[in-house]
Motif scaffolding. Structure first.
Motif, PDB file in Angstrom:
ATOM      1  N   UNK A  81       0.811  -1.212   0.000  1.00  0.00           N
ATOM      2  CA  UNK A  81       0.000   0.000   0.000  1.00  0.00           C
ATOM      3  C   UNK A  81       0.844   1.261   0.000  1.00  0.00           C
ATOM      4  N   UNK A  82       1.898   1.290   0.818  1.00  0.00           N
ATOM      5  CA  UNK A  82       2.653   2.518   1.024  1.00  0.00           C
ATOM      6  C   UNK A  82       3.957   2.600   0.229  1.00  0.00           C
ATOM      7  N   UNK A  83       4.520   1.466  -0.138  1.00  0.00           N
ATOM      8  CA  UNK A  83       5.858   1.468  -0.746  1.00  0.00           C
ATOM      9  C   UNK A  83       5.902   0.824  -2.121  1.00  0.00           C
ATOM     10  N   UNK A  84       4.989  -0.108  -2.374  1.00  0.00           N
ATOM     11  CA  UNK A  84       5.081  -0.977  -3.538  1.00  0.00           C
ATOM     12  C   UNK A  84       4.991  -0.295  -4.889  1.00  0.00           C
ATOM     13  N   UNK A  85       4.451   0.917  -4.950  1.00  0.00           N
ATOM     14  CA  UNK A  85       4.349   1.604  -6.238  1.00  0.00           C
ATOM     15  C   UNK A  85       5.716   2.023  -6.769  1.00  0.00           C
ATOM     16  N   UNK A  86       6.671   2.223  -5.874  1.00  0.00           N
ATOM     17  CA  UNK A  86       8.012   2.683  -6.278  1.00  0.00           C
ATOM     18  C   UNK A  86       9.115   1.678  -5.955  1.00  0.00           C
ATOM     19  N   UNK A  87       8.884   0.816  -4.971  1.00  0.00           N
ATOM     20  CA  UNK A  87       9.939  -0.082  -4.483  1.00  0.00           C
ATOM     21  C   UNK A  87       9.546  -1.547  -4.609  1.00  0.00           C
ATOM     22  N   UNK A  88      10.556  -2.392  -4.524  1.00  0.00           N
ATOM     23  CA  UNK A  88      10.367  -3.835  -4.416  1.00  0.00           C
ATOM     24  C   UNK A  88      11.194  -4.339  -3.237  1.00  0.00           C
ATOM     25  N   UNK A 143       7.190 -12.840   1.078  1.00  0.00           N
ATOM     26  CA  UNK A 143       7.812 -13.187  -0.197  1.00  0.00           C
ATOM     27  C   UNK A 143       8.208 -11.939  -0.960  1.00  0.00           C
ATOM     28  N   UNK A 144       8.062 -11.955  -2.270  1.00  0.00           N
ATOM     29  CA  UNK A 144       8.402 -10.804  -3.088  1.00  0.00           C
ATOM     30  C   UNK A 144       7.270  -9.804  -3.105  1.00  0.00           C
ATOM     31  N   UNK A 145       7.579  -8.563  -2.735  1.00  0.00           N
ATOM     32  CA  UNK A 145       6.558  -7.518  -2.641  1.00  0.00           C
ATOM     33  C   UNK A 145       6.946  -6.328  -3.507  1.00  0.00           C
ATOM     34  N   UNK A 146       5.948  -5.569  -3.917  1.00  0.00           N
ATOM     35  CA  UNK A 146       6.179  -4.351  -4.684  1.00  0.00           C
ATOM     36  C   UNK A 146       6.234  -4.604  -6.171  1.00  0.00           C
ATOM     37  N   UNK A 147       6.038  -3.542  -6.927  1.00  0.00           N
ATOM     38  CA  UNK A 147       6.010  -3.632  -8.386  1.00  0.00           C
ATOM     39  C   UNK A 147       6.748  -2.483  -9.040  1.00  0.00           C
ATOM     40  N   UNK A 148       7.271  -1.569  -8.242  1.00  0.00           N
ATOM     41  CA  UNK A 148       7.909  -0.381  -8.806  1.00  0.00           C
ATOM     42  C   UNK A 148       9.406  -0.532  -8.988  1.00  0.00           C
ATOM     43  N   UNK A 149       9.943   0.235  -9.928  1.00  0.00           N
ATOM     44  CA  UNK A 149      11.383   0.230 -10.153  1.00  0.00           C
ATOM     45  C   UNK A 149      11.979   1.617 -10.071  1.00  0.00           C
ATOM     46  N   UNK A 150      11.204   2.563  -9.571  1.00  0.00           N
ATOM     47  CA  UNK A 150      11.683   3.944  -9.461  1.00  0.00           C
ATOM     48  C   UNK A 150      12.657   4.081  -8.295  1.00  0.00           C
ATOM     49  N   UNK A 151      12.252   3.527  -7.141  1.00  0.00           N
ATOM     50  CA  UNK A 151      13.081   3.621  -5.952  1.00  0.00           C
ATOM     51  C   UNK A 151      13.981   2.398  -5.803  1.00  0.00           C
ATOM     52  N   UNK A 152      14.916   2.440  -4.882  1.00  0.00           N
ATOM     53  CA  UNK A 152      15.833   1.314  -4.682  1.00  0.00           C
ATOM     54  C   UNK A 152      15.133   0.069  -4.148  1.00  0.00           C
ATOM     55  N   UNK A 153      15.723  -1.061  -4.422  1.00  0.00           N
ATOM     56  CA  UNK A 153      15.230  -2.329  -3.893  1.00  0.00           C
ATOM     57  C   UNK A 153      15.487  -2.345  -2.390  1.00  0.00           C
TER      58      UNK A 153
END
Length: 287
Positions: free
Chosen positions: A184-191, A198-208
């Motif tokens: 909800x809070x991080x996944x748009x930009x981070x993974x 497990x594996x969370x997030x879908x964004x590649x803008x911010x650092x892993x």
């Protein structure tokens, strides 16, 4: 005497493969010059099968020369690979030379079932949720040597860490498990790779953010220090107060959400559960 002579010939033929191995690979030396003799036999660095002079058999799972520097003490190629492993914080997810997190494959065990070339190719085409580092061929070669050197070092210390058990990934029906604070809070930009989610997030803008709160994550917190709960809380409240030029905006958390986020990002010892199709489960070795 006539009976003993054929018997001796038979024994010599039977012992030939054994003698070839003991001599460092007689079949290897019919094609390749001797080098680094003090380090041991051919197979101690290059693997392969020295019992045969048939090329396809002798070269089975062969470690090419560019990947064999790991066996040469102090080799510059291996040392550069180790520097890369530290600089790019590979241990935030992996374990190498007996050190690191257990969010992804244990690199100390890879050489037992994966060729050096396969490790090289894995760096070229990262797995899901693995950061894309864009290494060139030289850097990938150096990293492979570092991985193989780490595996040898770990084996010398007794191999796998005590208490290490197989990891099982369970798939659950529905997407309810994905509705967590990170998504909800991080996944748009981070993974991030996490033990519980497990594996969370879908964004590649911010650092892993895999292993963010562990000792193996890069020291990128304000002041170039290690990330802590306090540093994370301060950063989320107002990122630009800590780093003026950052593009990240404040993240407003409700009471209790920070604790939930920290628990998710921390190195918890819980089995991983990933939402997915009903009835499916995937065993993954906790390496």
């Amino acid at each position: 005497m006539a009976v003993r002579f054929p018997l001796l010939i038979t024994l010599a033929v039977l012992l030939l493969p054994y003698q070839a191995v003991q001599a460092g690979g007689a079949s290897c030396l019919t094609c390749h010059p001797v080098h680094y003799r003090a380090l041991g036999s051919c197979v101690s660095c290059h693997a392969g099968d020295p019992r045969s002079d048939r090329l396809r058999i002798a070269h089975h799972d062969l470690v090419p020369g560019r990947f064999a520097w790991f066996a040469v003490p102090g080799a510059a190629t291996t040392e550069r690979g180790r520097d890369l492993m530290e600089r790019f914080a590979c241990r935030r997810c992996h374990s190498s030379a007996g050190k690191g997190n257990r969010l992804a494959a244990d690199l100390d065990r890879l050489p037992a079932g994966v060729t050096a070339q396969a490790i090289f190719q894995a760096l070229d085409k990262p797995a899901l949720l693995m950061p894309q580092f864009y290494f060139d061929d030289r850097q990938k070669t150096e990293l492979v040597n570092a991985v193989l050197a780490g595996a040898r070092e770990a084996a010398g210390k007794g191999g796998a860490r005590k208490g290490e058990s197989p990891q099982v990934v369970h798939f659950e029906e529905g997407a309810g498990g994905r509705e967590n604070i990170f998504e909800k809070r991080c996944g748009a930009c981070h993974r991030a790779l996490t033990r519980d989610g497990g594996g969370l997030g879908r964004g590649g803008i911010g650092p892993n953010l895999s292993g963010l709160l562990s000792e193996f994550y890069p020291k990128t917190a304000p002041g170039r220090s290690r990330w802590s709960v306090a540093a994370l809380e301060k950063w989320l409240e107002n990122p630009r107060k800590s780093r003026e030029q950052t593009q990240m905006r404040p993240v407003v958390l409700r009471p209790g959400e920070l604790d939930t986020l920290v628990a998710l990002l921390a190195d918890a010892k819980q089995p991983r559960r990933i939402p997915g199709p009903a009835g499916l489960s995937l065993p993954v070795s906790r390496r």
